[in-house]
Enzyme design. Structure first.
Site, PDB file in Angstrom:
ATOM      1  N   GLU A   1       1.168  -0.052  -4.941  1.00 57.94           N
ATOM      2  CA  GLU A   1       0.405   1.173  -5.137  1.00 57.94           C
ATOM      3  C   GLU A   1       1.421   2.299  -4.978  1.00 57.94           C
ATOM      4  OE1 GLU A   1      -3.398   3.674  -3.358  1.00 57.94           O
ATOM      5  OE2 GLU A   1      -2.093   2.562  -1.999  1.00 57.94           O
TER       6      GLU A   1
ATOM      7  N   ASP B   1       0.825  -1.199   0.000  1.00 58.53           N
ATOM      8  CA  ASP B   1       0.000   0.000   0.000  1.00 58.53           C
ATOM      9  C   ASP B   1       0.866   1.259   0.000  1.00 58.53           C
ATOM     10  OD1 ASP B   1      -2.632   1.433   0.554  1.00 58.53           O
ATOM     11  OD2 ASP B   1      -1.461   2.018   2.311  1.00 58.53           O
TER      12      ASP B   1
END
Length: 600
Positions: free
Chosen positions: A297, A264
């Site tokens: 990401e 993330d």
């Protein structure tokens, strides 16, 4: 006292054999650390001082079997869970549990994973599906639909029982409200039995606001000179901090046998070389022959990371351009795609990233050139947890655009050479929202509630305070319940047009696209008209895949497609094939032409 070195210590409670456990805590700011150990139910806990070794470590070995509850006492006062707890007796403030990582008996021991180009990813939230056992109930259905990988939103222990997972504070402990570590392993084992890979979303850029005690005894875990949206940045310059997260990643891959990790918001990690070290260490730890995938990401669009160490990145650029074309929305981050969205989509389909060094709305240069990367380096999606849940009312595309538009975009998603990702409910065009939910209490709950509503103050629709007050309270249980997929609706629609569309497209992908993906390269994408593009890829066998997409109200002219080469027409009831040199409004046409020397 054994002569340990920092290289031999692992964070947390590590079982040395069936009866003995080593406990290690890095606490450089503590004057003393004791271990409170509950080996027998009903007996008084045993409190044992832990010897200070070196470099801030406190380490002790004791007779201690799996299932024992324990916690650390800092400076004879503060009782804290193990930051590397493998399981919790309850929530984040409860004692930690000693876990035997070898106790689970794996059934699908021959599973080695699947090649990345076969990936069709289905992102899901474990809690809304009923925990680890609840997810298992959907595996056969998803495999039958054509899904080849499920991706779990973060499951690291978080405060309360309801959370997206990005507020996790104990990265090694699977969320107790979802089930036990053994139940998680059983889910992964069953998924492998269905031919499904399992990917885990992990958060290494911050800790949540409740239940993280590192500042009390290990301030050096953070650096006050660098800040992220969540507070002081984690200090990845320290080897103890690096090992904390890298060992965690290796645990998920080897002990739990996850087939991949999605990292993330790595743009919030202030030490880029940490990403290089992490990928190298994970690769080195994976047994030969296993397929394990690392995806990112990353708002920085660092194509360089995809050339070494990492397999793919979530392509927010592609989503954002498609969203603007499908809905006309141009506020907030969509502002970066408001100008020339058709041209931006064409760049995405031909080169991967849209922002490859161009200046964004904040006047910052963003991204690196990506046209040299394989299309499978990019994960494309129409929706995910962020893009739905970060809307005030969690609306889905099925509520924001027309059915023909969504069918056309879905055709592009599932038949382009990029790796497709679906969000749970996409397969039946679900109308249920996916809202932002938490389970905080007291002042923190009020701060989260207020912050969530103030977040939308800049949007035209939420200028009025009364309107903002209608935004669902993240901490109310009704917000979570509203976000649970209504599978009773799906059962009613399981042979409906949307499910049939997904089955048809995913069968085409499996049989026609996937075998040709290795060696695939983008040949270009040109703009046909506003909202319409034609993209071409040379497949690994020399054939040419072409997708003509029209996200506008008017028919557009295209190069005619021979009927014998037509793979798919997105229109639900095409009166005639789109092969006559025109492409209908809100439609997509997919064709495959053999290369020179290939059989027709």
């Amino acid at each position: 006292m054994p002569s340990w070195t920092t290289e031999t210590w692992s964070h947390g409670a590590v079982m040395l054999d069936k009866e003995h456990t080593r406990f290690a805590l890095w606490a450089p700011d503590a004057k003393s650390v004791s271990l409170e150990l509950q080996r027998d139910t009903g007996a008084a806990p045993l409190v044992v001082p832990m010897p200070a070794v070196d470099h801030g470590w406190y380490v002790i070995e004791l007779a201690c079997p799996a299932g024992s509850a324990y916690r650390y006492i800092i400076d004879d006062d503060l009782k804290v869970p193990d930051p590397a707890s493998r399981a919790q007796q309850g929530d984040v403030h409860a004692p930690s549990l000693v876990v035997d990582p070898g106790a689970y008996q794996w059934q699908n021991t021959d599973w080695q994973g699947r090649p990345w180009h076969e990936a069709v990813i289905y992102e899901l939230h474990v809690g809304t599906l009923g925990g680890y056992e609840g997810v298992e109930a959907h595996l056969a259905r998803l495999a039958g639909l054509g899904i080849t990988a499920i991706e779990l939103m973060p499951i690291a222990e978080f405060p309360g029982e309801r959370n997206w997972g990005y507020d996790g504070v104990l990265p090694y402990a699977p969320e107790a409200s979802y089930g036990t570590p053994e139940q998680l392993k059983h889910l992964i084992d069953c998924a492998h039995g269905h031919g499904l890979m399992v990917i885990l979303d992990v958060v290494y850029n911050h800790f949540g606001p409740d239940g993280n005690f590192l500042n009390a005894y290990a301030k050096e875990f953070f650096r006050e000179d660098k800040h992220t949206p969540w507070g002081a940045a984690i200090d990845f310059r320290r080897p103890e901090v690096r090992s904390f997260f890298i060992d965690n990643a290796v645990m998920w891959v080897n002990e739990y046998r996850f087939d991949g990790l999605r990292f993330d918001a790595v743009h919030a990690i202030e030490s880029p070389d940490f990403l290089d070290e992490m990928s190298t260490r994970i690769r080195d730890a994976v047994p030969a022959g296993r397929h394990v995938y690392l995806t990112l990401e990353n708002e920085h669009n660092q194509a360089s990371l995809l050339q070494q160490g990492y397999d793919a990145q979530w392509n927010d650029d592609g989503h954002n351009a498609l969203h603007v074309l499908l809905t006309g929305e141009t506020e907030a981050y969509y502002e970066d795609y408001a100008q020339q969205p058709t041209e931006k989509l064409a760049r995405c389909l031909s080169q991967g990233f849209i922002y490859q060094g161009q200046v964004n709305r904040n006047g910052e240069h963003r991204g690196e050139p990506s046209g040299h990367l394989a299309p499978t380096s990019f994960v494309l999606f129409l929706q995910n947890h962020d893009q739905i849940g970060n809307r005030a009312f969690g609306e889905r595309l099925s509520q924001l655009c027309s059915e023909p538009a969504l069918r056309a975009a879905t055709t592009l998603l599932l038949l382009s050479p990029m790796i497709p990702l679906l969000f749970m409910g996409d397969e039946w065009a679900s109308n249920e929202p996916f809202l932002f939910f938490t389970d905080h209490h007291g002042e923190l709950a009020e701060a989260v509630r207020k912050g969530r509503r103030e977040e939308f103050k800049a949007f035209a629709a939420f200028q009025d305070a009364k309107r903002r007050a209608q935004i669902p309270d993240p901490n109310h249980s009704d917000t979570f319940d509203a976000s649970r997929p209504r599978f009773e609706d799906f059962e009613y629609q399981q042979d409906g047009p949307w499910v049939q569309l997904y089955r048809q497209l995913l069968a085409l992908r499996r049989d026609t696209i996937v075998p040709r993906l290795p060696g695939c390269t983008a040949e270009g994408c040109h703009v046909l008209a506003t909202g319409a593009v034609s993209a071409t890829w040379r497949m690994g066998d020399g054939s040419m895949l072409r997708i003509d997409l029209n996200l506008s109200d008017d028919a557009v002219s295209i190069e005619p497609v021979g009927a014998e080469h037509l793979l798919f027409d997105s229109r639900a009831n095409p009166e005639q094939a789109n092969t006559d040199g025109s492409l209908s409004a809100w439609s997509a046409l997919v064709s495959l032409t053999p290369g020179a020397g290939d059989p027709v």
